[in-house]
Design an enzyme around this catalytic site. Structure first.
Site, PDB file in Angstrom:
ATOM      1  N   HIS A 156     -12.231 -34.248 -17.953  1.00 17.01           N
ATOM      2  CA  HIS A 156     -11.034 -34.503 -17.118  1.00 17.01           C
ATOM      3  C   HIS A 156     -10.648 -33.244 -16.340  1.00 17.01           C
ATOM      4  CE1 HIS A 156     -10.410 -38.164 -19.587  1.00 17.01           C
ATOM      5  NE2 HIS A 156     -10.874 -37.355 -20.536  1.00 17.01           N
ATOM      6  N   SER A 277     -13.636 -16.238   7.351  1.00 14.32           N
ATOM      7  CA  SER A 277     -12.669 -17.003   8.135  1.00 14.32           C
ATOM      8  C   SER A 277     -12.427 -16.275   9.445  1.00 14.32           C
ATOM      9  CB  SER A 277     -11.364 -17.118   7.342  1.00 14.32           C
ATOM     10  OG  SER A 277     -10.278 -17.312   8.212  1.00 14.32           O
TER      11      SER A 277
END
Ligand code: ARG
Length: 462
Positions: A156, A277
């Protein structure tokens, strides 16, 4: 330019519709296979006495010359033709006249296109399989290098239990081996000769298809000419194998994206395979992995597209089937590109052993604490409750098992002895596992040896 079927009509075809139906733009990729099939067909016609020696020999020479020309000049395979089959026939007729016009005797493009795609996949699948094996090898090398490094596993996406980093790497090698087997199965499906099926009903010439199959390297002839003219199961099998492999690459990519990110940082991505970036100077982005994850939809889309195209077809060739090729080629290209980039990323990963180990400790050892009590006779359900209560207390106080005093252990259960303290490490936890598929170091070592044996036999195959 005349089409292969212009005799039937007295006006020229609509240019736009012709262009819409043309497949030469993409099926030129089948050129080599089309010529290989035509060479074999011409020989089979000659053996059956349908083509005279005087016709068969120049056809043979001209087709072989075309193969050579295309190898030395890729621009050769070009022209205003409808498809690759029309191209080969046009050039042949231009060069040989009537002998060229005899090649298509007893043959249909319906079976020809099926043959070409089968031949194509038969020679291309081993290349994909080789790339899969190379990635399995890189994962195995990472597993070997990781040695006894530990990391948390997740269920999970919440920390679950400690595992060896090697176990994590091999967990991604295992599905790739299943993919390899799926490609072998897809190749087996391609392995049947469709020639002799004619347009749909078979051919009226006594061609020895068994011998033709052998000459083209097929292990068998298709069972039924009607089925053969619309069967694309082999292409669907290939797309399914591509899709499953892309799904596995995507999941590996997802794991690496998350686990190399700042929040976890168990792995460091190679700089050469990361991007920056344009605005934020601090960024190191995993673009190649994201693209692999993103491109998985293309492969899946092609599989669904082909299955949708064939699901409602009446028996026999229908032009819808032309949709198979772009799907196959794009899925193949997408997969090959993805395998190559994932191999480079995985090969260049470094493991931050410290970060991974400290994240593998603490409350992840709760199952081991419960197992300790089970070994002292406590029923597992009861042990789970005792440890659960202890965890609740530790979470509330922001602590973990390592900070418990002996008194606190005893307060939880009289059965805890001094040895519990030494047991509270990820290393002990992984070593306690007892099954062959587990993360126990001896088990992982054995699996790694077995992966290497598999790689040896796989490299002999392709
Ligand atoms: N370009 C066609 C295809 O890809 C070849 C077969 C054409 N057959 C026909 N009857 N129109 O399927």
């Amino acid at each position: 330019m005349a089409t292969l079927w212009s005799g039937r009509f007295d006006i020229a075809p609509d240019a736009e519709a012709l262009e819409f139906g043309a497949s030469f733009r993409f099926d030129r990729r089948l050129f080599e296979d089309d010529v290989t099939g035509s060479l074999a067909w011409a020989r089979a016609l000659a053996a059956a006495g349908v083509l005279s020696k005087e016709d068969a020999q120049p056809i043979d020479l001209a087709l072989s010359a075309m193969l050579e020309e295309a190898r030395s000049n890729p621009d050769f395979v070009d022209g205003p033709d409808e498809d690759v089959h029309s191209f080969v026939e046009r050039v042949l007729v231009e060069r040989l006249g009537d002998a060229g016009r005899r090649l298509h005797t007893g043959r249909s493009r319906n079976e020809q296109v099926s043959l070409d795609l089968r031949l194509y996949l038969r020679r291309r699948i081993p290349i994909v399989q080789h790339a899969i094996a190379v990635l399995v090898d890189v994962l195995a090398n990472q597993a070997a290098d990781a040695a006894d490094a530990v990391m948390p596993s997740f269920t999970h996406f919440r920390p679950a239990q400690p595992v060896l980093v090697a176990h994590f790497f091999l967990s991604h090698a295992t599905p790739l081996r299943r993919d390899y087997a799926r490609f072998t199965a897809a190749r087996d499906e391609c392995d049947a000769l469709p020639l002799g099926s004619g347009a749909i009903a078979g051919t009226a010439y006594r061609v020895d298809v068994t011998r033709l199959a052998q000459e083209l390297g097929f292990s068998r002839v298709v069972d039924n000419s009607m089925d053969a003219s619309s069967d694309r199961d082999f292409a669907a099998a290939f797309l399914y194998a591509c899709t499953m492999t892309m799904v596995h690459l995507s999941r590996l990519a997802e794991d690496l994206i998350i686990l190399s990110g700042d929040a976890y940082h168990f792995f460091e991505l190679p700089d050469a395979l990361s991007t920056g970036s344009s605005m934020m100077p601090q960024k190191k982005n995993p673009d190649p992995l994201e693209l692999v994850r993103g491109k998985t939809g293309r492969a899946l889309g092609h599989l669904v597209g082909l299955l949708t195209a064939i699901k409602g077809l009446p028996t026999g060739y229908n032009k819808d089937l032309q949709e198979d090729k772009e799907a196959v080629f794009d899925a193949e290209d997408t997969l090959n590109g993805s395998l190559a980039v994932v191999r480079s990323v995985v090969g260049g990963l470094t493991v931050d052993r410290q970060r991974a180990a400290s994240a593998a400790s603490g409350l992840l050892l709760a199952t081991d604490v419960a197992d300790y009590l089970v070994a002292r006779g406590v029923p597992f359900r009861r042990a789970h409750e005792i440890v659960g209560a202890l965890v609740r207390q530790l979470v509330a106080e922001g602590r973990d098992f390592a900070s418990l005093s002996m008194g606190e252990w005893r307060a939880a259960s009289e059965l805890f002895d001094g040895d519990i303290v030494n047991r509270m490490t990820p290393g002990v936890s992984v070593t306690a596992k007892a099954t062959p598929q587990s993360t126990a170091p001896a088990a992982v070592e054995a699996r790694l040896t077995e992966v290497r044996q598999w790689l040896d036999s796989a490299s002999k195959l392709c």
